[in-house]
Design a protein around this motif. Structure first.
Motif, short mmCIF file in Angstrom:
data_model
loop_
_atom_site.label_atom_id
_atom_site.label_comp_id
_atom_site.label_asym_id
_atom_site.label_seq_id
_atom_site.Cartn_x
_atom_site.Cartn_y
_atom_site.Cartn_z
N VAL A 70 -32.90 43.45 9.75
CA VAL A 70 -31.56 43.19 10.29
C VAL A 70 -30.66 44.37 9.91
O VAL A 70 -30.42 44.62 8.73
N GLN A 71 -30.18 45.07 10.92
CA GLN A 71 -29.34 46.26 10.69
C GLN A 71 -27.87 45.83 10.56
O GLN A 71 -27.10 45.91 11.51
N ALA A 72 -27.51 45.39 9.37
CA ALA A 72 -26.19 44.79 9.16
C ALA A 72 -25.06 45.80 9.23
O ALA A 72 -23.97 45.50 9.73
N VAL A 73 -25.29 47.01 8.71
CA VAL A 73 -24.29 48.09 8.76
C VAL A 73 -25.00 49.32 9.31
O VAL A 73 -26.04 49.72 8.80
N ARG A 74 -24.42 49.94 10.36
CA ARG A 74 -25.19 50.92 11.13
C ARG A 74 -24.52 52.29 11.21
O ARG A 74 -24.43 52.90 12.27
N GLY A 75 -24.04 52.79 10.10
CA GLY A 75 -23.45 54.12 10.09
C GLY A 75 -21.94 54.08 10.02
O GLY A 75 -21.24 54.54 10.92
N VAL A 76 -21.43 53.53 8.94
CA VAL A 76 -19.99 53.33 8.76
C VAL A 76 -19.42 54.40 7.82
O VAL A 76 -19.99 54.67 6.76
N SER A 77 -18.31 55.00 8.22
CA SER A 77 -17.61 55.98 7.38
C SER A 77 -16.14 55.60 7.30
O SER A 77 -15.52 55.31 8.33
N PHE A 78 -15.59 55.57 6.09
CA PHE A 78 -14.18 55.24 5.93
C PHE A 78 -13.70 55.75 4.57
O PHE A 78 -14.49 56.22 3.75
N TYR A 79 -12.41 55.67 4.34
CA TYR A 79 -11.83 56.10 3.07
C TYR A 79 -10.68 55.18 2.69
O TYR A 79 -10.13 54.46 3.53
N VAL A 80 -10.33 55.21 1.42
CA VAL A 80 -9.16 54.47 0.91
C VAL A 80 -8.37 55.43 0.04
O VAL A 80 -8.92 56.02 -0.90
N ASN A 81 -7.11 55.61 0.36
CA ASN A 81 -6.26 56.48 -0.45
C ASN A 81 -5.79 55.78 -1.72
O ASN A 81 -5.83 54.55 -1.82
N ARG A 82 -5.32 56.57 -2.67
CA ARG A 82 -4.78 56.01 -3.91
C ARG A 82 -3.53 55.18 -3.61
O ARG A 82 -2.64 55.62 -2.90
N GLY A 83 -3.50 53.98 -4.15
CA GLY A 83 -2.34 53.11 -3.97
C GLY A 83 -2.23 52.49 -2.59
O GLY A 83 -1.22 51.86 -2.27
N GLY A 108 -20.44 44.31 15.12
CA GLY A 108 -21.83 44.69 15.29
C GLY A 108 -22.29 45.75 14.31
O GLY A 108 -23.15 46.57 14.64
N GLY A 109 -21.74 45.74 13.09
CA GLY A 109 -22.15 46.70 12.08
C GLY A 109 -21.53 48.07 12.22
O GLY A 109 -21.93 49.02 11.53
N ALA A 149 -28.32 49.56 22.49
CA ALA A 149 -28.29 51.03 22.42
C ALA A 149 -26.87 51.56 22.59
O ALA A 149 -26.50 52.58 22.01
N GLY A 150 -26.07 50.87 23.39
CA GLY A 150 -24.72 51.33 23.65
C GLY A 150 -23.69 50.67 22.76
O GLY A 150 -23.96 50.32 21.61
N CYS A 151 -22.50 50.46 23.32
CA CYS A 151 -21.42 49.80 22.57
C CYS A 151 -21.83 48.35 22.30
O CYS A 151 -22.22 47.63 23.23
N PRO A 152 -21.74 47.89 21.06
CA PRO A 152 -22.16 46.52 20.76
C PRO A 152 -21.30 45.46 21.43
O PRO A 152 -21.73 44.31 21.58
N CYS A 158 -21.33 52.25 28.98
CA CYS A 158 -21.11 51.49 27.74
C CYS A 158 -22.39 50.82 27.26
O CYS A 158 -22.60 50.69 26.05
N ARG A 159 -23.22 50.40 28.19
CA ARG A 159 -24.43 49.67 27.83
C ARG A 159 -25.57 50.59 27.41
O ARG A 159 -26.54 50.13 26.81
N GLU A 160 -25.45 51.88 27.71
CA GLU A 160 -26.56 52.78 27.45
C GLU A 160 -26.28 53.83 26.38
O GLU A 160 -27.22 54.38 25.79
N TYR A 161 -25.00 54.13 26.13
CA TYR A 161 -24.64 55.13 25.13
C TYR A 161 -23.58 54.58 24.20
O TYR A 161 -22.60 53.97 24.65
N ARG A 162 -23.76 54.79 22.92
CA ARG A 162 -22.78 54.33 21.95
C ARG A 162 -21.63 55.33 21.85
O ARG A 162 -21.86 56.51 21.58
N PRO A 163 -20.39 54.89 22.05
CA PRO A 163 -19.25 55.81 21.93
C PRO A 163 -18.94 56.15 20.48
O PRO A 163 -19.09 55.31 19.59
N GLU A 164 -18.51 57.36 20.24
CA GLU A 164 -18.08 57.78 18.91
C GLU A 164 -16.61 57.41 18.71
O GLU A 164 -15.87 57.22 19.68
#
Length: 332
Positions: free
Chosen positions: A22-35, A231-232, A282-285, A297-303
């Motif tokens: 089960v691919q629960a998280v599929r390439g997630v990038s994020f940040y949290v600033n101080r405070g 969708g992860g 394969a595309g947008c979840p 949308c169904r064939e390519y995942r958007p960035e």
């Protein structure tokens, strides 16, 4: 010193099951600033909690996690051993879990459960830890703290148990507090008190907060920036105003439309069901449930594409590299 306290790059988390991975998280990038207060919103199963448990390295044995980097104050948590992570868990990063009744140990008193991290991480003796535990219970608004320290979790109300969880998470003055659905199963009055308390703790200790929830009302009351997951994957990222007033993704718009309103307007549900993460599309979840979905949308995942300053959306409607003609959309 960087403004970013936590930075996660390309996180993947998969769970091995009898039916397959089960691919629960599929390439997630994020940040949290101080405070900063960052909200992560999305319906159940979208990967919110799993992402945070991956950062904390609190996953089940059947989970596998990879990331290009998980940086806390510039140090890569990927390189940390289990022993080193135990020094960080509860010390540098505190976490409030979803259900305090199952997170608190029924065999130990409230006092023991608050004192343990203090004695482990801050090297306080029992008397010093007990004094700090009393102050923490007073700080989170629990009456008769001396009495509560001697009680067991089942002897407290739901609101009090959640306050105890906050006290434990705050006990070692963490740099980052992760709150996973901290107001679930609480009535509206107690919910408001818990959110107000978290806001006060954040301001008092100038710590960063990640708030995980499916409730956009909770997000608007505490957070300054929001990530919408589905969708992860991250579907949209921006300030609270961006998400509420300059919505960039059809899924975010669907979440907003499904919020109960004071007027007589009918709720607008998001039709369909979430994607099967055993066999993710394969595309947008969100394509199968989206009224704007196109062939692409169904064939390519958007960035994630920038749609404004600090505002990103993973939707082909905002991608300038495609040509749109009668809903037959393909890369140029």
């Amino acid at each position: 010193m960087s403004d970013k306290l936590l930075e996660v790059k390309n996180l993947h988390t998969t769970f091995a099951t009898d039916a397959g991975p089960v691919q629960a998280v599929r390439g997630v990038s994020f940040y949290v600033n101080r405070g900063e207060s960052l909200g992560i919103v999305g319906e159940s199963g979208c990967g919110k909690s799993v992402s945070m448990l991956s950062v904390m390295r609190l996953l089940d044995d059947n989970a596998s996690m990879t990331a290009d980097a998980i940086l806390l104050d510039g140090e890569d948590l990927n390189a940390k051993s289990v022993k080193d992570m135990r020094k960080i868990q509860g010390n540098d990063i505190g976490m409030i879990f979803q259900d305090p009744m199952t997170s608190l140990n029924p065999l130990f008193t409230v006092g023991e459960q608050i004192r343990n991290p203090l004695m482990r991480h801050m090297k306080l003796n029992k008397r010093e830890a007990n004094e700090r535990a009393l102050k923490l219970l007073e700080l989170v608004g629990i009456p008769s703290p001396e009495k509560r320290l001697k009680q067991y979790p089942h002897e407290l109300s739901g609101g009090m148990r959640q306050r105890v969880m906050i006290a434990i998470a705050m006990s070692c003055d963490p740099k980052l507090l992760i709150a996973d659905e901290p107001t679930t199963a609480l009535d509206v009055t107690i919910q408001a008190q818990i959110l107000e308390l978290m806001g006060e703790m954040k301001e008092r200790y100038n710590m960063s907060v990640i708030l995980i929830t499916h409730d956009l009302g909770v997000i608007s009351s505490l957070c300054t920036r929001v990530i919408v997951m589905y969708g992860g994957l991250i579907m949209e990222e921006g300030t609270v105003d961006d998400i509420f007033y300059r919505t960039g993704h059809p899924y975010s718009a669907g979440l907003l439309a499904s919020i109960p309103k004071r007027s007589r307007e009918k709720l607008v549900p998001i039709m369909g069901t979430p994607p099967d993460l055993l066999n993710p599309p394969a595309g947008c979840p969100f394509a199968a449930r989206c009224s704007h979905a196109m062939k692409l949308c169904r064939e390519y995942r958007p960035e994630l594409t920038e749609v404004g300053p600090g505002h990103k959306s993973a939707c082909w409607l905002h991608n300038k590299s495609v040509k749109i003609h009668r809903k037959e959309v393909w890369p140029v």
